[in-house]
Design a protein around this motif. Structure first.
Motif, mmCIF file in Angstrom:
data_model
loop_
_atom_site.group_PDB
_atom_site.id
_atom_site.type_symbol
_atom_site.label_atom_id
_atom_site.label_comp_id
_atom_site.label_asym_id
_atom_site.label_seq_id
_atom_site.Cartn_x
_atom_site.Cartn_y
_atom_site.Cartn_z
ATOM 1 N N ALA A 89 0.848 -1.196 0.000
ATOM 2 C CA ALA A 89 0.000 0.000 0.000
ATOM 3 C C ALA A 89 0.882 1.246 0.000
ATOM 4 C CB ALA A 89 -0.934 -0.008 1.206
ATOM 5 N N ASN A 90 1.722 1.350 -1.029
ATOM 6 C CA ASN A 90 2.649 2.467 -1.170
ATOM 7 C C ASN A 90 1.856 3.773 -1.322
ATOM 8 O OD1 ASN A 90 4.440 4.370 -2.171
ATOM 9 N ND2 ASN A 90 5.593 2.870 -3.362
ATOM 10 N N PRO A 91 2.098 4.766 -0.450
ATOM 11 C CA PRO A 91 1.301 5.994 -0.521
ATOM 12 C C PRO A 91 1.357 6.690 -1.877
ATOM 13 C CG PRO A 91 2.581 5.939 1.500
ATOM 14 C CD PRO A 91 3.049 4.788 0.667
ATOM 15 N N ASN A 92 2.426 6.447 -2.646
ATOM 16 C CA ASN A 92 2.481 7.078 -3.963
ATOM 17 C C ASN A 92 1.369 6.575 -4.884
ATOM 18 O OD1 ASN A 92 4.599 8.991 -3.842
ATOM 19 N ND2 ASN A 92 6.040 7.292 -3.665
ATOM 20 N N VAL A 118 -1.565 8.819 -4.575
ATOM 21 C CA VAL A 118 -1.465 10.034 -5.383
ATOM 22 C C VAL A 118 -2.054 9.790 -6.774
ATOM 23 C CG1 VAL A 118 0.163 11.673 -6.403
ATOM 24 C CG2 VAL A 118 0.523 10.852 -4.073
ATOM 25 N N SER A 163 -6.625 8.861 -0.601
ATOM 26 C CA SER A 163 -6.558 9.520 -1.906
ATOM 27 C C SER A 163 -7.224 10.886 -1.949
ATOM 28 C CB SER A 163 -7.221 8.630 -2.962
ATOM 29 O OG SER A 163 -8.628 8.617 -2.749
ATOM 30 N N LEU A 178 -2.964 16.800 1.740
ATOM 31 C CA LEU A 178 -2.162 16.098 0.738
ATOM 32 C C LEU A 178 -1.795 17.102 -0.343
ATOM 33 C CD1 LEU A 178 -1.073 13.290 -0.160
ATOM 34 C CD2 LEU A 178 -3.181 13.009 -1.452
ATOM 35 N N TRP A 232 4.452 13.280 -6.165
ATOM 36 C CA TRP A 232 4.807 12.281 -5.161
ATOM 37 C C TRP A 232 3.924 12.518 -3.939
ATOM 38 C CZ3 TRP A 232 7.505 16.719 -6.014
ATOM 39 C CH2 TRP A 232 7.783 17.526 -4.909
ATOM 40 N N PHE A 233 3.980 11.589 -2.983
ATOM 41 C CA PHE A 233 3.124 11.701 -1.810
ATOM 42 C C PHE A 233 3.764 12.653 -0.811
ATOM 43 C CE2 PHE A 233 1.579 10.468 2.369
ATOM 44 C CZ PHE A 233 0.225 10.265 2.165
ATOM 45 N N PHE A 256 6.856 10.447 0.482
ATOM 46 C CA PHE A 256 7.321 9.175 -0.052
ATOM 47 C C PHE A 256 7.763 9.373 -1.494
ATOM 48 C CE2 PHE A 256 4.813 7.646 3.499
ATOM 49 C CZ PHE A 256 5.578 6.591 3.972
ATOM 50 N N ASP A 292 9.279 7.261 -4.926
ATOM 51 C CA ASP A 292 9.604 5.990 -5.568
ATOM 52 C C ASP A 292 10.998 6.090 -6.147
ATOM 53 O OD1 ASP A 292 7.316 4.600 -4.991
ATOM 54 O OD2 ASP A 292 6.246 5.334 -6.750
ATOM 55 N N THR A 331 11.111 2.276 -2.304
ATOM 56 C CA THR A 331 10.354 3.446 -1.884
ATOM 57 C C THR A 331 11.055 4.047 -0.680
ATOM 58 O OG1 THR A 331 8.343 2.345 -2.593
ATOM 59 C CG2 THR A 331 8.082 4.288 -1.225
ATOM 60 N N PHE A 386 1.703 1.490 5.282
ATOM 61 C CA PHE A 386 2.958 1.194 4.598
ATOM 62 C C PHE A 386 4.109 1.591 5.499
ATOM 63 C CE2 PHE A 386 6.364 2.376 1.571
ATOM 64 C CZ PHE A 386 6.486 1.148 0.939
#
Lengths: 307, 430
Positions: A61-64, A67, A94, B236, B241-242, B271, B273, B279, B430
């Motif tokens: 469950a990668n937060p990216n 996005v 999200s 957010l 990216w996050f 976060f 990638d 990550t 995560f």
């Protein structure tokens, strides 16, 4: 002056994107993304959260990924708890209110198909990590994929009414190509009908049902449970008794158990792609590149191994 | 007559699993008359046992699954093992597939207990979170039973409630509402919640890779997590990216204190990638709490997380570290407060850990910690961890540590932990 005008109008033409992408579609799997591209064409930009080389049960469950979901005009998931370990927190993060379950921009593909392996009676985890709502691995069955394509086309038409006619035309075209390909696949599989196979997980149930083959055993004694030696020894017996020629497993699984059964029984281990892009997936270069190529590969591997 | 029943079953239920079940039954019946000679039967059994032993050697390194006895039922065609056994009309404990139909929230319970041993008297020399034992005594410790109730409230929000049951009774761990439909990338949580400070503090202990909470987090933030009633607003950022910014206002109980103080906490977490497989998460946190007597408590923290997992693999490597600093300004020790007063001035501590998850069933880890000792000065501890996960729903962990206090006092520690989960529990962060 005239040349200047021509140049300006040319520049304007190149600046204005001819077929404007109307919708950003995010899917949970590469197979769904491929079908969304089939029916959406240039009007949609479809991306998958998981890679074809990944086990869709165990995506991080990668937060990216949240996005990506934030910008989604439509989220298409498989459903039946396939993505339960990773999709819900991403959807919650999200900030996209309409992709929540039952939201206006959410399509759960399982709602479009007849589901197999629905447990009858009470379930608990002594039966392994099973899907209480039924088997979610229906994207290798052309009959069900046609239903999924129709559901995606209908959803796209509702979200983008201006493109409705186009989606319908592309769906009709897809159905035509699907019928043509499916007859080819059936012909390739005809010599191996009624053959018995062993799979790793119940991920081929729909495919085998469509292809007319039969799974007589699974490497996992129960979904998600490691095979103990006694179970593998039983499988060796099953292979010999029933004349099983091949053991199929997606290439993201540990092949050791399959290899052991193969060694003692004479069956062959066949690694199959888990989804579109299951063989190799470097950035955008998917292999198999789309759902048709994936089915081609799967049919070829099954037919070849069983001959 | 028999085939008629099968045919009518097929007609009534196009689901081929039904057909498979009856076929499997048919096979079993056919198989029976063949197995009449007892001597050949015995021979076959011997051969099978030999095969089993050989296979066990060949796949060495995989656990002997506790499901082994049940697997023998698969003899007559293991397709039957795949379809759930028919339990007839008999009821059974647990498992309600109709939970969602009845508007029940997801209910789950996660239990955690340990056998603890430590050479030093850590309760006074090295105060920390559970589990620990009296000096040089092997003691079973029940750490916690977490009961979770989770569901959407309405189309606008969801609620998550976590109750912790321990030896000291029941406690509300967290209970908060989360908005789902706010515009502009905003999300608000309100209720009782862990402060958005650092990485581990917002996670529940059963998700930790190691058995216990790092010493520095227990002493500088809180032995059972740093939190309390309040509101957390998270934004957010509209970046590719996050990047999330939290600002929270809560009544917080820091360290081993008993009274809560009002305070504000802020956290920026991002976060990135790094290629397909990796990550990187980076977080910065800050907090400002009122202290009795017009004093103040400042908190500052940084955390890093790097997870490397090739898409095809279940194995991964996760590196993680956090540093927390605390400063007390103008604090006058209140009269009559039972809890020991935190030392004035600035204290800091942290940890760095590496965990290797080897396939679905095993994990190994190493951790180094630095924490402010009760007697002043730095306390150092190193730990090694081995975990076995028979399934996704239980794990058994062995953690061996070596703790060294500023005066030169040192001692080994051992924890053997068992954890299990039942019911539908939300996916872990995560």
């Amino acid at each position: 002056m005239k040349t200047l005008l021509t140049a300006a109008s040319l520049a304007l033409c190149t600046l204005a994107p001819a077929p404007a992408t109307a919708l950003t579609v995010v899917t949970t799997t590469e197979g769904l993304a491929s079908i969304a591209r089939e029916v959406g064409g240039d009007r949609v930009q479809a991306t998958s959260l998981s890679r074809g080389t990944q086990d869709p049960h165990f995506v991080d469950a990668n937060p990216n990924l949240a996005v990506k979901l934030r910008r989604a005009d439509l989220l298409v998931d498989v459903g039946l708890d396939l993505e339960v370990g990773w999709l819900p927190p991403l959807v919650n993060q999200s900030r996209n209110p309409d992709i929540q379950p039952n939201g206006s921009r959410r399509l759960t593909a399982a709602s479009a198909v007849a589901v197999m392996d629905v447990p009858r009676g009470p379930v608990d985890r002594s039966m392994g990590d099973l899907h209480p709502a039924g088997n979610p691995h229906f994207m290798s069955d052309p009959r069900r994929v046609e239903r999924v394509a129709a559901a995606i086309a209908a959803k796209l038409a509702r979200l983008d009414p201006a493109g409705a006619a186009g989606y319908q035309a592309r769906l009709d075209d897809f159905r035509g190509r699907l019928a043509h390909s499916a007859s080819g696949w059936r012909a390739a599989l005809a010599p191996v009908r009624e053959r018995k196979v062993i799979a790793h997980h119940n991920s081929l149930t729909y495919f085998l049902d469509w292809a007319g083959l039969q799974a007589v055993g699974y490497l996992e004694p129960k979904p998600g449970i490691t095979p103990p030696p006694a179970h593998l020894a039983d499988l060796v017996g099953v292979v010999k008794e029933q004349g099983v020629k091949a053991i199929f497993l997606e290439n993201f699984h540990d092949p050791r158990s399959a290899e052991v059964v193969a060694k003692h029984s004479g069956a062959r281990v066949v690694l199959i792609p888990g989804d579109v892009g299951g063989f190799r997936d470097d950035g955008d270069a998917l292999d198999p590149k789309d759902w048709f190529a994936y089915m081609d590969a799967l049919v070829k591997l099954v037919a070849g191994a069983e001959r | 007559m028999h085939w008629l029943i099968v045919a009518s079953l097929l007609a009534a239920n196009p689901d081929p699993s039904g057909a498979r079940q009856s076929e499997a039954g048919g096979r079993e019946e056919k198989g029976q008359p063949a197995s009449q000679e007892t001597s050949s039967e015995k021979q076959a059994a011997d051969e099978k046992r030999k095969l089993e032993e050989e296979i066990a050697r060949e796949i060495g390194g995989q656990p002997a699954s506790p499901a082994a006895p049940g697997a023998t039922a698969a003899q007559g065609g293991s397709a039957a093992a795949q379809t759930p056994p028919d339990r007839g009309g008999q009821g059974q404990t647990g498992g309600n597939p109709f939970g969602r139909l009845m508007l029940l929230p997801d209910v789950s319970a996660i239990g955690s207990g340990a056998l603890a041993w430590n050479r030093l008297d850590v309760a006074t020399l090295s105060p920390r979170s559970e589990p620990f034992a009296p000096a040089s005594e092997v003691r079973p410790v029940f750490q916690e039973l977490e009961l979770a109730l989770q569901a959407v409230v309405d189309p606008y929000a969801r609620a998550d409630v976590f109750l912790a049951f321990g030896d000291e009774g029941a406690e509300l761990e967290e209970a908060y509402l989360t908005t789902l439909r706010l515009p502009a990338g905003l999300q608000v949580r309100g209720g009782k919640l862990y402060a958005p400070f650092g990485r581990l503090n917002q996670q529940h202990p059963h998700t930790f890779e190691f058995v216990d909470r790092p010493l520095a987090l227990a002493r500088l933030l809180g032995p059972d997590g740093f939190g309390g009633p309040g509101v957390d607003v998270a934004w957010l950022a509209p970046t590719p990216w996050f990047a999330e910014l939290h600002v929270a206002y809560q009544a917080l109980t820091p360290g081993f204190q008993e009274a809560s103080r009002n305070g504000g906490v802020a956290r920026l977490v991002q976060f990135f990638d790094v290629g397909e497989a990796s990550t990187l998460g980076v977080g910065f946190s800050g907090g400002l709490l009122d202290e009795p007597g017009a004093g103040a408590r400042d908190l500052l923290g940084g955390d890093v997380y790097l997870k490397v997992r090739p898409p095809r693999a279940r194995s991964y490597v996760a590196l993680q570290g956090e540093v927390v600093a605390r400063r007390l300004r103008g604090v006058v020790a209140p009269e009559g407060e039972e809890a020991p007063a935190d030392a004035a001035g600035t204290e800091w501590g942290g940890y760095a850990q590496a965990v290797y998850r080897h396939g679905p069933y095993f994990a190994y880890g190493a951790r180094y910690e630095r924490a402010p000792a009760v007697a002043g000065g730095p306390e150092h501890r190193v730990s090694a961890l081995a975990s076995w996960l028979p399934s996704e729903f239980q794990r058994i962990r062995l953690q061996i540590s070596y703790d060294r206090l500023p005066g030169g006092q040192d001692g080994l520690e051992a924890l053997l932990n068992l954890q299990f989960g039942i019911g539908a529990h939300g996916a872990h962060p995560f």
